[in-house]
Design an enzyme around this catalytic site. Structure first.
Site, mmCIF file in Angstrom:
data_model
loop_
_atom_site.group_PDB
_atom_site.id
_atom_site.type_symbol
_atom_site.label_atom_id
_atom_site.label_comp_id
_atom_site.label_asym_id
_atom_site.label_seq_id
_atom_site.Cartn_x
_atom_site.Cartn_y
_atom_site.Cartn_z
ATOM 1 N N ASN A 137 -26.070 39.697 30.050
ATOM 2 C CA ASN A 137 -25.797 40.398 28.781
ATOM 3 C C ASN A 137 -27.067 40.621 27.956
ATOM 4 O OD1 ASN A 137 -25.593 37.436 28.361
ATOM 5 N ND2 ASN A 137 -25.240 37.991 26.239
ATOM 6 N N HIS A 182 -34.326 33.105 30.453
ATOM 7 C CA HIS A 182 -34.609 33.401 29.035
ATOM 8 C C HIS A 182 -36.076 33.260 28.619
ATOM 9 C CE1 HIS A 182 -30.922 34.606 27.166
ATOM 10 N NE2 HIS A 182 -30.242 33.597 27.701
ATOM 11 N N ASP A 234 -29.991 37.283 32.410
ATOM 12 C CA ASP A 234 -30.641 36.719 31.221
ATOM 13 C C ASP A 234 -32.029 36.179 31.553
ATOM 14 O OD1 ASP A 234 -28.417 37.473 29.832
ATOM 15 O OD2 ASP A 234 -28.037 35.525 28.910
ATOM 16 N N HIS A 257 -22.913 37.161 36.033
ATOM 17 C CA HIS A 257 -23.534 36.449 34.918
ATOM 18 C C HIS A 257 -22.503 35.797 33.998
ATOM 19 C CE1 HIS A 257 -26.386 35.312 31.877
ATOM 20 N NE2 HIS A 257 -25.605 35.871 30.965
ATOM 21 N N HIS A 277 -24.751 32.060 31.876
ATOM 22 C CA HIS A 277 -24.338 32.537 30.544
ATOM 23 C C HIS A 277 -24.136 31.453 29.487
ATOM 24 C CE1 HIS A 277 -22.785 35.644 27.914
ATOM 25 N NE2 HIS A 277 -21.517 35.371 28.053
ATOM 26 N N ARG A 324 -17.544 34.254 21.503
ATOM 27 C CA ARG A 324 -18.746 35.060 21.252
ATOM 28 C C ARG A 324 -18.448 36.336 20.481
ATOM 29 N NH1 ARG A 324 -22.761 33.393 25.160
ATOM 30 N NH2 ARG A 324 -21.828 32.084 26.758
ATOM 31 N N ASP A 356 -35.536 37.544 26.516
ATOM 32 C CA ASP A 356 -35.063 37.221 25.162
ATOM 33 C C ASP A 356 -35.148 35.721 24.882
ATOM 34 O OD1 ASP A 356 -34.548 39.742 24.153
ATOM 35 O OD2 ASP A 356 -32.449 39.764 24.746
#
Length: 479
Positions: free
Chosen positions: A283, A224, A251, A332, A407, A380, A254
């Site tokens: 994702n 991330h 991931d 993931h 995740h 989620r 972001d």
């Protein structure tokens, strides 16, 4: 009755205190207890909704915001919360409707008006994109690039590819360059992206590898955009090499504000060691997430909108799962919304697209394990949650030992569930500069495939806050 209401208020205050301390799990616990005593209080639902938003349980956040409005349709914060939850899920039209309500009731609320305008802009942009999308095969950004004629200015003293190729020397120089918060020349960035797209597009959706008895592989979870923590992984565990293979489980971008540096470093190593450095899609390697959580904004700030389009194309070619020695499956998110999915089904997935809202590709990127048997609706708001019995059946049908997934933030950096059959690994310590969690990576040896966990803590980084490039709608205030 009054006693119960008073007791519920005390629990809410306790929950608020935990919320302020960023202990969202305990905040949720005490909001829940308050609701058990007084289920007709919209504020409790709204507060718990915000706590769920902070822990990325967008489905639960949406349900609570909706419940708050069922209890009190005039509770304006409920519309705010529901809009934020829908934005987080990429449901922009539904969010716009709620922002409209807020603006109508509070015409002088500047924050609400700004959010309404921002959301309206996204809805119009999406409609425009759909209108111009044709049935013809979309032209690749690569076709419109003339990398050869891009000149590297004389005053650029940073790393350059040698004869257009990534070398170990280049990778070391680039990592140091990034460490000093300097920008790689756009020509070099484009060269990496074009080459890695070519490499990834030749891979299957399910990558299958064998590690010999004497070899080991390191599996890392979400990074991330936490570049300085990525460097720390290489410091602790050694640089990637043919003798030191890695698998990064999605991931990459972001939230953290050094996502460009993370992804170019990972792509560089993929080019340097294509058969010993592996990347799987998460994702967050998707357009909707990148639009909301910072990567698109970061690429546009550091480079151009065209470069983001190329990143988007490359992300679509990232494989979705990896099988090690026919025994360990890595993905993931997790397992599937229905039984009977086989490895052969995964091989057949046409992955070169934005993920659908349901089906195996969506599940691989989005699902989560749960402690109880069976399946339930995802916290989620996407895919599902799957229990130990689901894991057991899947492993038996596919003759596998266990799965490794990422995740989810874990306090210890990893978690072993489902009787050892489902392992979570997360490699972004002190996630978003606020969760206080450890990071971890896993060693798997060919001799026994027994996971060895290695934990690490966050390292200092320059004073650039996470989410610095995120959509303003995701800068969550207490509202």
């Amino acid at each position: 009755m009054a006693e119960l209401i008073n007791e519920a208020e005390l629990l809410k205050e306790k929950a608020n205190k935990f919320f302020k301390e960023k202990d969202y799990e305990n905040a949720i616990k005490y909001y829940t207890e308050a609701l058990e005593l007084n289920p007709s209080n919209a504020i409790y639902f709204s507060n718990r909704s915000l706590a769920y938003l902070r822990t990325e349980c967008y489905g639960y956040a949406l349900a609570d915001a909706t419940k708050a409005l069922e209890v009190d349709k005039n509770y304006i914060k409920g519309y705010y919360r529901r809009a934020t939850s829908n934005m987080a899920l990429g449901k922009f039209k539904a969010a716009l409707k709620d922002y409209e309500t807020v603006v109508r009731v509070r015409p002088n609320d500047k924050d609400a008006r700004m959010k309404y305008q921002e959301c309206n802009k996204i809805v119009k942009q999406k409609a425009f994109e759909r209108a111009i999308a044709s049935d013809e095969k979309k032209k690749s950004v690569v076709d419109s690039l003339d990398i050869e004629s891009m000149t590297i200015e004389d005053d650029y003293v940073g790393p350059k590819l040698e004869d257009g190729k990534v070398t170990l020397e280049f990778m070391k120089d680039m990592m140091d360059w990034f460490k000093d918060q300097k920008k790689l020349h756009r020509k070099c960035a484009y060269q990496i992206l074009v080459q890695v797209k070519d490499v990834l597009s030749k891979l299957p959706s399910l990558v299958e590898i064998t590690i010999k008895e004497t070899e080991k592989i390191t599996i890392c979870g979400d990074t991330h955009g936490q570049y300085y923590d990525l460097l720390n992984i290489f410091e602790l565990n050694g640089l990637p090499a043919e003798t030191n293979p890695y698998l990064f489980n999605g991931d990459f971008v972001d939230r953290g504000s050094f996502s460009v540096e993370v992804i170019l470093t990972l792509f560089g190593f993929k080019l340097l060691y294509p058969d010993h450095f592996y990347l799987l899609r998460g994702n967050h390697e998707t357009d909707n997430m990148n639009q909301m959580y910072g990567f698109e904004g970061e690429v546009k700030a550091k480079y151009t909108a065209q470069m983001f389009q190329l990143f988007s194309e490359v992300f679509q070619w990232l494989p979705l799962a990896q099988c090690i020695n026919n025994k360990v499956l890595v993905m993931h998110g997790g397992l599937f919304s229905e039984d009977g999915i086989t490895l052969e089904d995964l091989r057949k997935i046409d992955r070169n697209r934005q993920p659908p809202d349901s089906g195996p590709m969506c599940d691989l990127l989005w699902s989560d394990p749960q402690p109880q048997n069976g399946r339930s609706i995802s916290k989620r708001g996407v895919s599902c949650q799957f229990g130990p019995d689901v894991t057991q059946r899947f492993l038996e049908q596919n003759k596998l030992d266990y799965i490794v997934r990422s995740h989810e933030v874990k306090a210890e950096g990893y978690e072993v569930t489902h009787s050892g059959k489902c392992i979570t690994v997360f490699s972004a310590p002190n996630y978003c500069d606020q969760m206080g969690n450890k990071g971890a990576y896993i060693h798997l040896r060919g001799s026994d495939l027994k996971p060895e966990f290695h934990q690490f803590t966050a390292v200092p980084h320059p004073n650039v806050k996470p989410m610095a490039y995120a959509n303003t709608l995701m800068q969550l205030g207490m509202m």
